[in-house]
Structure formats: C-alpha cells, structure tokens
Design a protein around this motif. Structure first.
Motif, PDB file in Angstrom:
ATOM      1  N   SER A 148    -119.646  14.873 -57.218  1.00  0.00           N
ATOM      2  CA  SER A 148    -120.010  15.987 -56.349  1.00  0.00           C
ATOM      3  C   SER A 148    -118.981  16.276 -55.260  1.00  0.00           C
ATOM      4  N   THR A 149    -117.957  15.416 -55.122  1.00  0.00           N
ATOM      5  CA  THR A 149    -116.968  15.652 -54.068  1.00  0.00           C
ATOM      6  C   THR A 149    -115.546  15.820 -54.588  1.00  0.00           C
ATOM      7  N   LEU A 150    -115.171  15.059 -55.622  1.00  0.00           N
ATOM      8  CA  LEU A 150    -113.798  15.184 -56.112  1.00  0.00           C
ATOM      9  C   LEU A 150    -113.590  16.503 -56.838  1.00  0.00           C
ATOM     10  N   LYS A 151    -112.381  17.054 -56.684  1.00  0.00           N
ATOM     11  CA  LYS A 151    -112.057  18.362 -57.216  1.00  0.00           C
ATOM     12  C   LYS A 151    -111.538  18.274 -58.651  1.00  0.00           C
ATOM     13  N   ASN A 162    -121.281  10.500 -55.942  1.00  0.00           N
ATOM     14  CA  ASN A 162    -120.409  11.045 -54.892  1.00  0.00           C
ATOM     15  C   ASN A 162    -119.078  11.510 -55.471  1.00  0.00           C
ATOM     16  N   ALA A 181    -128.039  13.813 -56.478  1.00  0.00           N
ATOM     17  CA  ALA A 181    -127.438  14.833 -55.623  1.00  0.00           C
ATOM     18  C   ALA A 181    -127.897  16.203 -56.107  1.00  0.00           C
ATOM     19  N   ASN A 217    -109.926  23.776 -57.072  1.00  0.00           N
ATOM     20  CA  ASN A 217    -110.531  23.208 -55.862  1.00  0.00           C
ATOM     21  C   ASN A 217    -112.042  23.058 -55.975  1.00  0.00           C
ATOM     22  N   LYS A 218    -112.620  23.410 -57.113  1.00  0.00           N
ATOM     23  CA  LYS A 218    -114.055  23.240 -57.310  1.00  0.00           C
ATOM     24  C   LYS A 218    -114.354  21.809 -57.756  1.00  0.00           C
ATOM     25  N   THR A 219    -115.618  21.399 -57.605  1.00  0.00           N
ATOM     26  CA  THR A 219    -115.966  20.014 -57.906  1.00  0.00           C
ATOM     27  C   THR A 219    -116.191  19.809 -59.409  1.00  0.00           C
TER      28      THR A 219
END
Length: 478
Positions: free
Chosen positions: A53-56, A50, A141, A81-83
């Motif tokens: 796949s979620t933090l930038k 997680n 994921a 701002n991409k993961t």
C-alpha cells in the motif's frame, strides 16, 4: 509444520478491504511457541500490507510483468508513482486477472519465503501453496475505488478496461457540391452507416445551401431522411435573397432540423432535391449531420496503421455536376498513399470547331488542374465566354460514362486535403445540356462508387489499451 500468508480483498460499496492473513499449523507446538509464531506472522503480515500500500510501481519496475507493461507503453511515466496495491487492484477488478496474478507472484515471492495467498472474497488472485492451517494472523488496509464489475476510479481506470460503453458524437459532412447553370434540379444523396449496437440520443441535420425562390421552377423541393419528408420541419436561422445580373432571385439559407427519430443504427440515406431556373444550385460548407449516441465496445489498443475510404456523395446535376471532397491526414502520419476512383455518368463531350475541349476537370490541393480531358488546361474563356446559353461556342456530343483511376499520393499533404471534381460544369462559363452524375452508392455498390482511398502509418497509437477515443463537435466562429 506449514506456515503461510493470505491476503483477502472484500468489496463493500466500492471500497476494497485488503486483508493479510498469516497462516500456521501449531498441532505439534506448545502453546508458548504457537503464540510467538502467531505474533511473528502478524508482524510480517502488517509489513507486507504496508509494502503493497505504500511502495510505488517504480520500485518494482524491473519485475518481468511490470517491465513489459512499461516498455510497451501500457504503464506511463506518470503512473510509476502509484502504489502496487492500486496496480494489482485495478487489473483484477477490471478483468485483467492474469496480469494481476503475475504481478502478485513476482513481487510477493521476493518479499516472503512463506506460503502466501492473495484473495478477494471467494476468488484467489494468487496462491503459492495449498493451506491446511487452522490458525491465522491478520493485517489489513483499505484501498478505495474498487467495485466488482465497475471501472476503477482514479489511477489506471482508463488503462485496464476490457469492455466499455461511451457516449460519442459522429459528424457526417455533406461536401460543397452542386449543379451547372440552369440547375433544375440538383439531387444529392448521402448514404452512410452507423454502428449497429448503438443507442441514439440526438441527431440534428444542419442545412446550408443556395437555391431558387419564387420563380417558376426548382426550389427547396425534397429533404428525405430515410424516406421521411423533413423539408417543412427545417428551422431557418438565415434566409438571404439576392438578385444577380442574370435576373434570377436566389436564396442563401442556413438552418437545422431534428432528425433524432429518423436516423437509425446501421444504414441511413439522406436525399436532397433543390434547384433554380437559371442560377446553379449548390450546397454550402456547414451542411452536416451530427449524431450523439452511446456505444459498447471491446477494449483494444489504438492502431498505428490506418486505411480509410472517403466516398463522394451521389451528385446528379442538370447541365453539370461538381463536388469537393475533403479528408484529413494527421500531421505526424508517414508512408502515406492515396488513390482516386471516379465513376462519372452521362458526361457530354464537347468540341470547338473539331478541337476536343475540356469536360472533366480534377483538382487536388491546387488551383492548377490535376487532370483535364481536353486540350485546354485552364483558359475555358477562350472557347466559351460569359454568355447565357447552354453551349457557348462548343458543340456537344452524346453523353458517355467515364471511369477514372489516379494515384494522387504525391499531391496529398499532412493536414486537410481537398479533391475537387467538375463534370460539364465550370463556374459561370461552361455547362452541359442535360444531367451529369458523380456516381456513389457506398451501401449497395461500394466498389463502383466514386471515392478516395487513403492509407498511412503513425509512430505511436492515438490511444493506448484502455484509453477511450471520444468525438465531440466544437463550434467556432460567429
């Protein structure tokens, strides 16, 4: 007892399946302890996937590798701002495996103290230890857009290519140039080189010129593209005849011809021969070759230092020759330098009652001459009026070859520059007796050709590593 985490990425038709494995060795533990440890590892595996796949990217902007990529401009502001998952995946699948491994190590070693490994099929992106456990916990994921050996779709796809094949357009201009009066004939040779590793899809030669018509000599005689005659294949879009005070009917013409099968990778030559009995033959703006091709290149960052040589066309004009070479310097360029080298052949030296009058004139971004070889700067009409003869009031001596070198740095500008050279040919008031040549053969004799050398610097490269520079012709006007 060793515990560990493995991340595995499987590629299925362009979709990356990121799988997190928690490994543990339970040989000496009772069954209950094994189950608790397995559950703990599974929870940690899900948490880590997680995070990825979620933090930038911005959340890890101070890790060494990402910080360096931000500072050198490889990672741009809007890409923060991409993961992290996108970042690692895009590096790995585009061949930048060392960078992907370093980012994985720096981030995951700060997240977990257990052994971990990030893998894709049979490849390991990064592993912190050797695994011997026979029991694993799994979390996964989906990450779309990854396919081995192909560009990453979306984010950072342009930034991490190592080799690419692009379709581009190259425009090879013929400069406005021509002969003196009674130009029979004018001969222009354009020599140029295309990259050797290209596939040519289309090549169109646009013909824009002024030549004679049905009089006794020198019309549209030759148009050879690498030795192939194309003059009868021109599709004329515009043919306008006009009669001047000199009595000659001439033609302003514009058309095009398909030369796809005639242009080749590597060296090329286009030869034009036209003329008029009394008027002066010349090429109009818009005479150009447009080549569309694909090219495979190794990826590299755009340069900040530029050196470019612009060659004149070889212009052989009877009774005189002239050419107007143009080049562009970016608006943000600095430390500009420009040198002009001219190899002029068969120049006739003229005098007026013993006074050495001008036979060579050079203009650089001005209507005032940059150089002239006689006593008169601009008042040719004082010595030569609009009379229809070769000599006017001048006397011509034997032809001579002239080599000229100038530093024109203080005359060039940011933007479009024009260097005009006239040899025994000044509009309607003065011309020579026989041929004059502005010599240029960049393929076989580059150093002795006529050219302008330009160098400059820019603060930022035109494109960063992984960005592709493309050229496309854009039509404007009527």
């Amino acid at each position: 007892m060793a515990k560990g985490i493995i991340f595995t990425t499987d590629i299925l038709i362009g979709i990356g399946l990121l799988v997190v494995f928690i490994l543990a060795s339970f040989i000496s533990k009772p069954e209950t302890s094994q189950e608790i440890s397995f559950q703990t590892n599974s929870i940690e595996a899900r948490d880590i996937i997680n995070v990825l796949s979620t933090l930038k990217v911005s959340s890890f902007s101070q890790t060494p590798t990402i910080k360096s990529l931000i500072e050198n401009g490889t990672i741009k502001k809007d890409e923060l701002n991409k993961t992290i998952l996108d970042l690692i995946g895009s590096f790995w699948y585009s061949g930048n495996k060392t960078i992907a491994s370093n980012i994985t190590k720096e981030i995951l070693e700060n997240i977990t103290k257990k052994c971990f490994s990030l893998q894709t099929e049979n490849e390991t992106i990064y592993s912190s230890c050797n695994f011997t456990s026979k029991t694993i916990s799994v979390a996964y994921a989906l990450a779309s857009g990854y396919e081995i050996g192909k560009p990453v779709s979306g984010y950072v796809a342009r930034a991490w290519l190592t080799k690419y094949r692009k379709n581009t357009t190259q425009i090879i201009p013929f400069y406005p140039e021509g002969s003196g009066w009674t130009g029979n004939p004018l001969e222009v040779t354009k020599s140029f080189s295309l990259p050797s590793n290209i596939t040519i899809y289309n090549a169109t030669l646009f013909v824009s010129l002024h030549f004679g018509t049905s009089k006794s000599q020198a019309e549209f005689q030759q148009l050879l593209v690498n030795g192939n005659q194309k003059k009868n294949n021109v599709v004329w879009l515009y043919l306008q005849e006009a009669s001047g005070w000199y009595g000659e009917v001439t033609t302003a013409a514009y058309g095009y011809v398909d030369v796809t099968n005639d242009i080749q990778p590597g060296n090329n030559t286009i030869y034009l021969k036209i003329g008029t009995p009394n008027y002066h033959s010349h090429l109009h703006p818009g005479f150009r070759l447009i080549v569309v091709y694909s090219l495979t290149q190794e990826m590299q960052a755009g340069s900040q230092t530029f050196k470019k040589r612009y060659y004149f066309d070889n212009v052989k004009g009877n009774t005189g020759a002239w050419s107007m070479l143009s080049f562009y310097i970016p608006e943000n360029a600095k430390n500009i330098s420009a040198k002009l080298h001219l190899n002029l052949k068969k120049v006739e030296d003229s005098t007026f009652y013993g006074i050495n009058t001008t036979d060579i004139k050079i203009y650089v971004n001005s209507e005032d001459p940059f150089y002239y070889d006689g006593v008169n700067k601009g008042n040719d009409e004082y010595y030569c009026y609009r009379l229809k003869n070769y000599y006017c009031y001048r006397s011509l001596s034997s032809a001579r070859d002239v080599i000229l070198d100038f530093d024109i740095t203080n005359k060039v500008i940011n933007g479009t520059n024009v260097v005009s050279v006239y040899v025994n040919s000044y509009g309607d008031i003065h011309w020579g007796d026989k041929e004059a040549i502005i010599y240029s053969d960049p393929l076989n004799d580059p150093e002795n050709s006529s050219y302008v050398d330009v160098s400059y610097e820019i603060d930022k490269p035109l494109f960063l590593y992984g960005e592709i520079d493309l050229t496309k012709e854009k039509m404007f006007g009527g």
